[in-house]
Design a protein around this motif. Structure first.
Motif, short mmCIF file in Angstrom:
data_model
loop_
_atom_site.label_atom_id
_atom_site.label_comp_id
_atom_site.label_asym_id
_atom_site.label_seq_id
_atom_site.Cartn_x
_atom_site.Cartn_y
_atom_site.Cartn_z
N LYS A 65 39.21 36.16 30.35
CA LYS A 65 40.17 36.86 31.31
C LYS A 65 40.62 38.12 30.81
CE LYS A 65 42.88 34.72 33.90
NZ LYS A 65 42.77 34.65 35.37
N GLY A 66 40.30 38.65 29.72
CA GLY A 66 40.44 39.75 29.23
C GLY A 66 39.77 41.05 29.76
N ILE A 67 40.00 41.50 30.79
CA ILE A 67 39.10 42.24 31.73
C ILE A 67 39.13 43.49 30.76
CG2 ILE A 67 41.21 42.85 33.00
CD1 ILE A 67 39.29 43.15 35.55
N LYS A 68 38.33 44.40 30.96
CA LYS A 68 37.82 45.46 30.14
C LYS A 68 37.98 46.69 31.01
CE LYS A 68 35.26 42.75 26.55
NZ LYS A 68 35.30 41.56 27.45
N SER A 69 38.02 47.82 30.53
CA SER A 69 37.87 49.29 31.23
C SER A 69 38.43 49.09 32.52
CB SER A 69 36.45 49.64 31.50
OG SER A 69 35.64 49.56 30.19
N ILE A 70 39.71 48.91 32.78
CA ILE A 70 40.46 48.70 33.61
C ILE A 70 40.64 50.03 34.58
CG2 ILE A 70 42.62 48.08 34.70
CD1 ILE A 70 42.78 46.17 32.24
N VAL A 71 40.60 49.97 35.73
CA VAL A 71 40.75 51.16 36.61
C VAL A 71 41.85 50.94 37.88
CG1 VAL A 71 38.40 52.48 36.26
CG2 VAL A 71 38.74 50.73 38.23
N ARG A 72 42.16 49.66 38.12
CA ARG A 72 43.16 49.27 38.85
C ARG A 72 44.11 48.11 38.85
NH1 ARG A 72 42.16 48.59 45.61
NH2 ARG A 72 44.13 48.66 46.34
N ILE A 73 45.33 48.12 39.17
CA ILE A 73 46.10 46.98 38.93
C ILE A 73 46.93 46.82 40.12
CG2 ILE A 73 48.14 46.17 37.49
CD1 ILE A 73 47.07 47.63 34.98
N SER A 74 46.76 45.92 40.83
CA SER A 74 47.55 45.44 42.02
C SER A 74 48.50 44.18 42.15
CB SER A 74 46.48 45.45 43.23
OG SER A 74 45.76 46.64 43.42
N LEU A 75 49.51 44.46 42.58
CA LEU A 75 50.51 43.19 42.88
C LEU A 75 50.32 42.73 44.20
CD1 LEU A 75 51.61 45.16 40.45
CD2 LEU A 75 53.60 43.69 40.76
N THR A 76 50.03 41.40 44.08
CA THR A 76 49.78 40.74 45.51
C THR A 76 50.95 39.60 45.56
OG1 THR A 76 47.92 39.02 44.42
CG2 THR A 76 47.57 41.48 45.32
N GLU A 77 50.72 38.96 46.86
CA GLU A 77 51.56 37.81 47.10
C GLU A 77 50.95 36.62 46.97
OE1 GLU A 77 54.81 36.09 50.61
OE2 GLU A 77 53.47 37.86 50.99
N THR A 78 49.63 36.53 47.11
CA THR A 78 48.79 35.58 46.95
C THR A 78 47.70 35.74 45.76
OG1 THR A 78 46.94 36.56 48.36
CG2 THR A 78 48.81 34.91 49.47
N PRO A 79 47.14 34.49 45.22
CA PRO A 79 46.24 34.44 43.94
C PRO A 79 45.00 35.54 44.23
CG PRO A 79 46.83 32.29 44.54
CD PRO A 79 47.33 33.15 45.80
N PRO A 80 44.96 36.42 43.57
CA PRO A 80 43.88 37.19 43.65
C PRO A 80 42.26 36.73 43.25
CG PRO A 80 45.13 38.08 41.64
CD PRO A 80 45.91 36.58 42.34
N PRO A 81 41.31 37.27 43.74
CA PRO A 81 40.07 36.98 43.19
C PRO A 81 39.79 36.92 41.71
CG PRO A 81 39.90 38.92 44.29
CD PRO A 81 41.22 38.55 44.43
N SER A 82 39.10 36.11 41.20
CA SER A 82 38.77 36.15 39.76
C SER A 82 37.43 36.08 39.61
CB SER A 82 39.60 34.94 38.96
OG SER A 82 39.12 34.82 37.55
N THR A 83 36.53 36.90 38.90
CA THR A 83 35.14 36.75 38.95
C THR A 83 34.44 35.59 38.72
OG1 THR A 83 34.91 39.16 38.95
CG2 THR A 83 33.01 37.92 37.98
N TRP A 84 34.72 35.13 37.43
CA TRP A 84 34.27 33.74 36.85
C TRP A 84 34.57 32.52 37.74
CZ3 TRP A 84 29.93 33.64 34.69
CH2 TRP A 84 29.32 34.76 33.77
N ASN A 85 35.75 32.61 38.31
CA ASN A 85 36.17 31.44 39.14
C ASN A 85 35.61 31.55 40.44
OD1 ASN A 85 39.13 30.87 41.19
ND2 ASN A 85 38.20 29.33 39.79
N LEU A 86 35.29 32.75 41.03
CA LEU A 86 34.55 32.70 42.29
C LEU A 86 32.91 32.30 41.99
CD1 LEU A 86 35.96 36.21 43.88
CD2 LEU A 86 36.17 33.70 44.59
N SER A 87 32.80 32.91 40.88
CA SER A 87 31.22 32.53 40.66
C SER A 87 30.88 31.12 40.34
CB SER A 87 30.58 33.35 39.44
OG SER A 87 30.78 34.60 39.57
N ALA A 88 31.79 30.32 39.68
CA ALA A 88 31.50 29.00 39.39
C ALA A 88 32.83 28.27 39.04
CB ALA A 88 30.85 28.92 37.96
#
Length: 315
Positions: free
Chosen positions: A229-252
């Motif tokens: 969950k500790g995402i690195k080298s961050i370039v964008r932070i967005s606030l949303t109303e619905t759960p955003p995609p999460s790389t490992w959750n999408l992959s498996a």
């Protein structure tokens, strides 16, 4: 997907710090107690960060710095534990901006020097990898809430999304025929998790600016959650109303949940999460083996965020 590998590293395999930091530069600033290099100057070492010690700490031995900087998961630089240190010398963490947008009143881009001007502090946190190894790390940074306050989230904002930079010319794991993950790497938190006092945006480790392999120049640290969950080298932070995609959750999705709270009662499908191997303790699957704590030992602070939730279903 993450694969557990025995955490034994030969000293000969650890890249010397001066080598893998030799291309780093840092913008000139003295704000926030930062001692840094002049703009555009090549750095033989990381810039020092002077920050007061915060109230968050643990009464445990720190993981040796060589292990913290030499044993990493950062697939943008390769899938092996030594790959990030070995392959990140060409990555340029300055200049840098972080865009904060979405459901906010004041969307904007923050330059790195603005982020470093926020009040910094050092916090010692446990870090528990989903692969059942752990460390104790002294991070320097500021609460994510301090950044969110500046953009004024709207009442409709319920989640916070994060993105890592995409630079295949500097990140060899993002180039070539085989791509282990879809890019950019993405992560997300509920807004109440993001605003929790433990949630840190780190700009340094061991009293110095972050090495490239540890997520320079800025990364997320949520110590009660698994390390991915500790995402690195961050370039964008967005606030949303619905759960955003999460790389490992999408992959498996059957293996890596959106919440990813450390939970010794919920095993990974391919290994137990009941115990962990503490890196850097001088042993191997013996003296270094210890019980994993619920929420990685931070239950008193964060368990209330999940009151009434089934943490087996919402893993």
């Amino acid at each position: 997907m993450p694969v557990y590998r025995p955490p034994r590293i030969a000293s000969s395999e650890i890249t010397p710090e001066a080598c893998f930091l030799s291309r780093r530069t840092f913008l000139a600033t003295t704000a926030g107690g930062v001692l840094s290099l002049g703009a555009g100057a090549a750095a033989a070492q990381a810039a020092a960060l002077v920050a007061p010690k915060g109230k968050y700490t643990v009464d445990e031995d720190l993981t040796p710095e060589a292990d913290v900087t030499g044993y990493n998961n950062f697939y943008e630089f390769g899938t092996g534990k030594a790959d990030p240190a070995a392959n990140s010398a060409d990555f340029k963490p300055t200049p840098w901006t972080v865009k904060v947008d979405g459901l906010v009143s004041k969307p904007r881009e923050f330059g790195l020097e603005e982020l470093l001007a926020l009040p910094l502090e050092e916090r010692v946190y446990r870090m528990r990898c989903v692969e059942a190894w752990s460390m104790v790390i002294p991070w320097t940074g500021f609460p994510l809430a301090a950044l969110l306050d500046q953009v004024e989230p709207l009442g409709s904002a319920k989640y916070v999304s994060f993105e890592t930079v995409v630079r295949p010319e500097q990140m060899p794991g993002q180039s070539g025929f085989f791509q282990p993950l879809p890019w950019p790497y993405r992560e997300g938190l509920r807004l109440d998790e993001a605003r929790h006092p433990l949630t840190l945006l780190s700009v340094g480790v061991y009293g110095k600016t972050l090495p490239n392999q540890n997520g320079a120049p800025i990364r997320l640290v949520t110590p009660w959650k698994y390390g991915f969950k500790g995402i690195k080298s961050i370039v964008r932070i967005s606030l949303t109303e619905t759960p955003p995609p999460s790389t490992w959750n999408l992959s498996a999705p059957s293996e890596y949940g959106f919440y990813a709270n450390v939970n010794p009662a919920v095993d990974h499908p391919r290994w137990s999460q009941a115990t962990e191997n503490r890196i850097g303790g001088g042993g191997f699957f013996g003296a270094n083996r210890r019980d994993t704590l619920p929420f990685n030992g931070y239950a008193d602070e964060v368990a209330g965020l999940y009151a009434g939730m089934d943490l087996r279903a919402n893993f």
